[in-house]
Enzyme design. Structure first.
Site, PDB file in Angstrom:
ATOM      1  N   SER A 162       0.846  -1.189   0.000  1.00 39.14           N
ATOM      2  CA  SER A 162       0.000   0.000   0.000  1.00 39.14           C
ATOM      3  C   SER A 162       0.883   1.240   0.000  1.00 39.14           C
ATOM      4  CB  SER A 162      -0.953  -0.015   1.207  1.00 39.14           C
ATOM      5  OG  SER A 162      -1.940   0.988   1.077  1.00 39.14           O
ATOM      6  N   ASN A 163       0.350   2.385   0.421  1.00 37.46           N
ATOM      7  CA  ASN A 163       1.109   3.633   0.456  1.00 37.46           C
ATOM      8  C   ASN A 163       0.643   4.482   1.626  1.00 37.46           C
ATOM      9  OD1 ASN A 163      -1.164   5.412  -0.563  1.00 37.46           O
ATOM     10  ND2 ASN A 163      -0.947   4.020  -2.315  1.00 37.46           N
ATOM     11  N   HIS A 164       1.175   5.690   1.728  1.00 39.65           N
ATOM     12  CA  HIS A 164       0.953   6.519   2.911  1.00 39.65           C
ATOM     13  C   HIS A 164      -0.291   7.408   2.828  1.00 39.65           C
ATOM     14  CE1 HIS A 164       4.783   5.300   4.548  1.00 39.65           C
ATOM     15  NE2 HIS A 164       5.412   5.691   3.458  1.00 39.65           N
ATOM     16  N   SER A 165      -1.104   7.266   1.829  1.00 38.25           N
ATOM     17  CA  SER A 165      -2.264   8.150   1.696  1.00 38.25           C
ATOM     18  C   SER A 165      -3.235   7.978   2.860  1.00 38.25           C
ATOM     19  CB  SER A 165      -3.001   7.873   0.384  1.00 38.25           C
ATOM     20  OG  SER A 165      -4.172   8.664   0.298  1.00 38.25           O
ATOM     21  N   ALA A 182      -4.747   7.376  -4.198  1.00 46.68           N
ATOM     22  CA  ALA A 182      -3.392   6.891  -4.457  1.00 46.68           C
ATOM     23  C   ALA A 182      -3.502   5.406  -4.804  1.00 46.68           C
ATOM     24  CB  ALA A 182      -2.514   7.103  -3.230  1.00 46.68           C
TER      25      ALA A 182
END
Length: 396
Positions: free
Chosen positions: A201-204, A269
């Site tokens: 995943s990512n930091h959004s 994102a």
């Protein structure tokens, strides 16, 4: 509704009210006691064609000027000029006059036009207060630099009435023009499963997309929010939220609703790659000094929707870039057949993932507008105004 506080710039409020009335606005004026030292209530009553409100009640007969009723009446509350004292009280929730009581009661958007000497404006306390108000959605009409009443030269002059009126008209136009429009927004991060426990995943946090959903809902749009993983919360109850996890699920949800949307904003994102296969069981550490993941590309949601976009539909893409920002953003706009691209750069302090603020450049084929660092709610409100302006231009 206009609030006038005790600043020498109060004289500009006369022209401000006159210009708003000439635009067809119904204007009610609230004044602080200190404002009467700079401009008379009679002047403002004459220009606004309405009584001026100063006290909460008339001590001679007990009649009450209800801040609740005033707050319900207004479509927009503009405090101009806004002194350092009033700004500080707004932050602190101090309600020691009718103007401030009404501020705490309004349900409409609020904007301030600061006016003060350059040292007062530059003081860290004033700047912190202004940033706090930005963070809770108060719009700030930046003061100008120039000759000040103190004889000094610098930033602190209230913006000119013509510019303030343009600002307010743009905001109110968004309210009228987007009422009933169907708006589709993506937000948050996608989650791509590796095994039942682990994922990519990512930091959004979803804060920008959720701010957009609230901003469009506040001007009457029918908003559908397709959200991946997010810690952000919605303020407006009228937003329809659809929760998804993976990029594929987000694609399916958007694809089902895109054709009906008048306006679509791709703010999520979305992972560019996902594991080719998800392991059925948790991958054990034992025996794996190295682990190789095979990844495949996900569907480019914005590009697929851009390819099937019909005349009259409007799309906005977000681009997070780390190099050649403007060039890459313009390339993305063309590739995805978007009408606007909102460019974020990770190089800008206070912008990007997880922050309450953002610093963006909004790009179209005719426009390149770099916004200062502001709250994500304020960025969202500006995007609403630009979209509304585009809707106007297409209708002419």
């Amino acid at each position: 509704m206009i609030g006038i506080t005790g600043s020498i710039a109060a004289y500009k409020a006369a022209m401000l009210v006159r210009l708003l009335v000439s635009e067809g606005a119904q204007v009610r004026v609230l004044m602080s006691e200190a404002a009467k030292d700079f401009i008379t209530p009679l002047t403002m009553a004459t220009l606004s064609r309405n009584p001026v409100f100063i006290e909460g009640f008339d001590p001679s007969n007990g009649s009450w000027n209800s801040h609740i009723s005033l707050g319900e009446w207004a479509d927009y509350y503009l405090i101009a000029p806004a002194t350092a004292n009033t700004i500080a009280k707004m932050r602190g929730g101090i309600a020691d006059n009718l103007l401030l009581c009404t501020y705490l009661s309004v349900r409409c958007p609020v904007a301030i036009a600061p006016a003060m000497d350059l040292d007062m404006y530059a003081h860290s306390t004033t700047q912190q207060n202004i940033e706090y108000l930005r963070g809770i959605g108060v719009r700030v009409i930046e003061p100008e630099a120039g000759f000040l009443a103190s004889g000094l030269v610098g930033k602190g002059r209230m913006s000119e009435p013509e510019q303030i009126v343009e600002f307010v008209v743009d905001a109110l136009s968004a309210n009228r023009l987007l009422d009933g429009k169907k708006v589709l927004i993506t937000a948050g991060a996608t989650v791509e499963q590796i095994d039942p426990v682990r994922f990519i995943s990512n930091h959004s946090t979803g804060k920008m997309g959720y701010a957009l959903a609230d901003a469009f809902a506040e001007v009457g749009a029918q908003v559908v929010l397709v959200s991946g993983a997010a810690s952000a919360k919605l303020r407006c109850e009228g937003v329809e939220k659809i929760s998804v996890l993976s990029a594929e699920q987000m694609y399916d949800a958007v694809s089902q609703r895109f054709d009906e949307a008048d306006i679509t904003l791709f703010c999520a994102a979305v992972a560019d790659y996902t594991p080719s296969e998800m392991a059925e069981n948790k991958i054990k550490h034992e025996g794996h000094e190295e682990l190789v993941l095979n990844l495949r590309a996900t569907k480019d949601i914005a590009a697929h929707m851009g390819a099937r976009k019909q005349p009259g539909q409007l799309t906005v893409c977000f681009a997070l870039e780390t190099e050649n920002e403007l060039e890459n953003a313009r390339r993305k706009m063309c590739k995805k057949n978007a009408d606007f691209v909102v460019l974020n750069s990770l190089r800008d302090s206070g912008a990007g993932f997880g922050t309450d603020t953002n610093k963006v450049t909004v790009i179209s084929r005719e426009l390149e507008e770099q916004l200062p660092l502001m709250s994500k709610d304020e960025v969202a409100a500006r995007i609403v105004e630009l979209v509304a302006r585009e809707v106007v231009s297409r209708s002419l």
